[in-house]
Enzyme design. Structure first.
Site, PDB file in Angstrom:
ATOM      1  N   ASN A 138     -52.221  -4.160 -10.545  1.00  0.00           N
ATOM      2  CA  ASN A 138     -50.876  -4.565 -10.126  1.00  0.00           C
ATOM      3  C   ASN A 138     -50.599  -4.173  -8.683  1.00  0.00           C
ATOM      4  O   ASN A 138     -51.457  -3.623  -7.985  1.00  0.00           O
ATOM      5  CB  ASN A 138     -49.818  -3.985 -11.078  1.00  0.00           C
ATOM      6  N   MET A 140     -48.464  -1.971  -7.630  1.00  0.00           N
ATOM      7  CA  MET A 140     -48.089  -0.552  -7.500  1.00  0.00           C
ATOM      8  C   MET A 140     -46.628  -0.349  -7.110  1.00  0.00           C
ATOM      9  O   MET A 140     -46.240   0.742  -6.687  1.00  0.00           O
ATOM     10  CB  MET A 140     -49.005   0.181  -6.503  1.00  0.00           C
ATOM     11  N   TRP A 526     -45.522 -12.401 -13.690  1.00  0.00           N
ATOM     12  CA  TRP A 526     -46.504 -11.529 -14.339  1.00  0.00           C
ATOM     13  C   TRP A 526     -45.866 -10.280 -14.928  1.00  0.00           C
ATOM     14  O   TRP A 526     -46.458  -9.203 -14.905  1.00  0.00           O
ATOM     15  CB  TRP A 526     -47.635 -11.180 -13.378  1.00  0.00           C
ATOM     16  N   HIS A 527     -44.654 -10.434 -15.458  1.00  0.00           N
ATOM     17  CA  HIS A 527     -43.942  -9.323 -16.095  1.00  0.00           C
ATOM     18  C   HIS A 527     -43.530  -9.707 -17.520  1.00  0.00           C
ATOM     19  O   HIS A 527     -42.432  -9.387 -17.960  1.00  0.00           O
ATOM     20  CB  HIS A 527     -42.699  -8.956 -15.279  1.00  0.00           C
TER      21      HIS A 527
END
Length: 604
Positions: A138, A140, A526-527
């Protein structure tokens, strides 16, 4: 947030490839870049453990480390992938492992309505397949969401999950060192200094980020020092989970440093089902190197396989919607709405071409410079006068001639026509890349099995814009994003908005055209969350309803997505889960069978 590129920094270009080769050379010859990954355990088929955790991603790594703090517990942590490669350690290579063997490479199903400008009408859904899971690939970004997110959970689940009762768990794992936060006592009330995961910021920001901040200030946004501030929203630089120039995560900060002899890590092993007897989870069936194994749990099996693989494992175990399971010939153990309630932050990326000048390298020797961190920023926007955002803007910048076609096609998933157009423009111009993200969608999708074969990927139906209310405010937010081109600095660089929509949007009224463009290339941020939600699939203590000895601990338990990146909230969920479990077994002092684990050498 999906990071399309660095901030006008190294991307998929020849420069990036050269740096990668150099890093491999230095690492191989001088061992400059390494991590003490847990060794693969030697475990006999049929062994018993108190806890079996399926998945060593963000949640699984944190949970295994915390449970191992109890000397009496034995913990087996099973991961489908292996060790992360060196690229996972270097913050500047955060996008390098997507679409590789370290990624599950999931995509959504084509709904024939949205994302038709993406290849095959499918949205990319990268997920880490290695120790650390998506926490190893990810961006970060350290985000928590906002208090309102957890009060929404509390209305469904009770005060256990309200903001007051979760902020302690954020602070528990956090070692805040970002100077712009640490130097403000009011901000530090919400942060921790004694935790294992470092949360830091770049001491020297990039030129592009500063220009973006100036632009948002001109547009009336507050400039904030802490993007997790629960009391005020605006534009600012994110803090990131980076320590000493390397990625920090629940894997590196917790599991890697858990030197307890009671946690066993089994890599490259796929769980095919949970073994359930008399509505009680008693173990798991696993496959490794084409061999089958069974491991038994004395206390709990805990699924931490993520929003897509967790429902898949539950389905294969007979837990899920009755009609779906029966259609595949799977015996129904428990009829629960597993796989429903899938939702994600909705993202539309817009591009503004402009003259060169915003793009303005030292990692190999001292782990500093652009590769050593992530200097990203964002801006939160409410739809009223509240401090609760509904949209976010994430700007970045592509330098001229950045070889954007690869990232456009392989990472973002746009079709050839769109990528070729952006590539050609990028050969002549820089590109401002602005992700316009809806944080609280009302639309819902679902996850289902493709077949009974555990090696088949799950079917992912995004449900994007299934509820038309999610589109209502997008035209205004997109117009706001485009207005960045009219601010003082960028206006002098001959900016223009790049139209990447297809001909199908021609001839429509203005707002209809905008909505058509958004639908054409909308994608996921992408969550994804919600497929084993608290309140419907698991209870507030994360126990699967109607099944003893089975819990779920990962993003799939979120009943509603929070307003921000989900990594830190998943760590928080794992921290709370560890306390739930420790308290439960301290109070109940109960096990299924007091059978000691068998540790005779038998390498899988």
């Amino acid at each position: 947030m999906l990071s399309v590129a660095g901030t006008c920094a190294v991307s998929g270009s020849a420069v990036g490839a050269t740096i990668a080769a150099a890093l491999h050379f230095f690492a191989a010859s001088q061992c400059l870049i390494s991590e003490p990954w847990p060794q693969n355990a030697r475990i006999e088929n049929g062994s018993h453990f108190d806890f079996i955790i399926v998945g060593s991603g963000t949640a699984g790594s944190a949970l295994a480390a915390r449970l191992s703090e109890v000397p009496e517990f034995t913990v087996l942590l099973i991961e489908a992938g292996g060790d992360p490669p060196q690229e996972a350690i270097v913050p500047g290579f955060r996008g390098a492992l997507k679409a590789t063997r370290y990624d599950w490479n999931f995509t959504t199903c084509d709904d024939g309505y949205t994302s038709q400008g993406l290849e095959g009408g499918r949205q990319k859904q990268p997920r880490g397949k290695m120790l650390g899971g998506s926490g190893s690939i990810n961006d970060m970004v350290y985000a928590r969401g906002f208090p309102e997110d957890y009060y929404e959970w509390a209305t469904l689940l009770g005060d256990t999950w309200n903001w007051t009762n979760v902020v302690h768990y954020f602070k528990k794992t956090e070692n805040m060192t970002d100077e712009k936060v640490v130097d403000d006592p009011d901000l530090m009330m919400y942060h921790g200094r004694e935790g294992e995961i470092e949360v830091t910021g770049q001491n020297k920001t990039s030129f592009a980020v500063e220009k973006f901040l100036e632009a948002f200030k001109e547009l009336g946004f507050n400039i904030v020092d802490d993007m997790t501030n629960p009391n005020i929203i605006g534009a600012g630089r994110f803090s990131h989970t980076v320590t000493k120039g390397k990625r920090d995560s629940s894997l590196t900060a917790l599991l890697n440093k858990a030197k307890h002899s009671n946690v066993y890590v089994l890599k490259d092993t796929l769980i095919t089902k949970v073994l359930i007897e008399n509505n009680t989870a008693v173990g798991v069936h696993a496959v490794s190197n084409k061999k089958e194994f069974v491991f038994y749990s004395n206390k709990d099996v805990i699924i931490s396989a993520g929003t897509f693989n967790t429902p898949k494992i539950l389905f294969l175990s007979g837990i899920g919607p009755e009609d779906h399971l029966k259609s595949l010939g799977i015996d129904v153990v428990k009829d629960l709405p597993v796989g429903d309630n899938l939702h994600d932050h909705v993202m539309f990326i817009t591009y503004i071409a402009l003259d060169n000048g915003t793009y303005m390298i030292q990692y190999l020797y001292d782990k500093t410079g652009p590769l050593s961190g992530s200097d990203s920023m964002g801006a939160y926007k409410a739809l009223n006068d509240s401090n609760v955002p509904e949209f976010a803007f994430y700007p970045s910048c592509m330098a001229q001639n950045s070889d954007f076609y690869y990232g456009c096609s392989i990472l973002l998933g746009y079709n050839h026509e769109v990528c070729l157009k952006l590539h050609k423009i990028n050969q002549e111009s820089e590109l401002l890349v602005i992700a316009v993200v809806l944080l609280k969608p009302k639309s819902r999708g679902k996850v289902r099995l493709q077949s009974k074969n555990p090696f088949d990927d799950p079917l992912i139906y995004s449900g994007t814009f299934d509820n038309r209310e999610d589109l209502v405010h997008y035209p205004a937010m997109l117009t706001l994003a485009w207005s960045i081109a009219n601010t003082s600095y960028f206006a002098d660089k001959n900016p223009y908005v790049v139209d990447i929509s297809s001909d199908r949007c021609n001839g429509l009224d203005y707002e209809d055209v905008i909505e058509c463009k958004i639908r054409a290339t909308v994608t996921s941020a992408w969550h994804s969350v919600g497929t084993a939600a608290m309140g419907t699939v698991v209870d507030k203590h994360l126990k699967v309803k109607g099944i003893e000895g089975l819990r779920v601990v990962d993003a799939s338990v979120m009943p509603k997505v929070i307003r921000g990146n989900t990594n830190a909230p998943v760590v928080m969920i794992a921290e709370k889960a560890a306390d739930f479990i420790k308290t439960y077994y301290e109070i109940h002092n109960m096990t299924k069978d007091e059978v000691p684990p068998v540790m005779t050498p038998f390498k899988i």
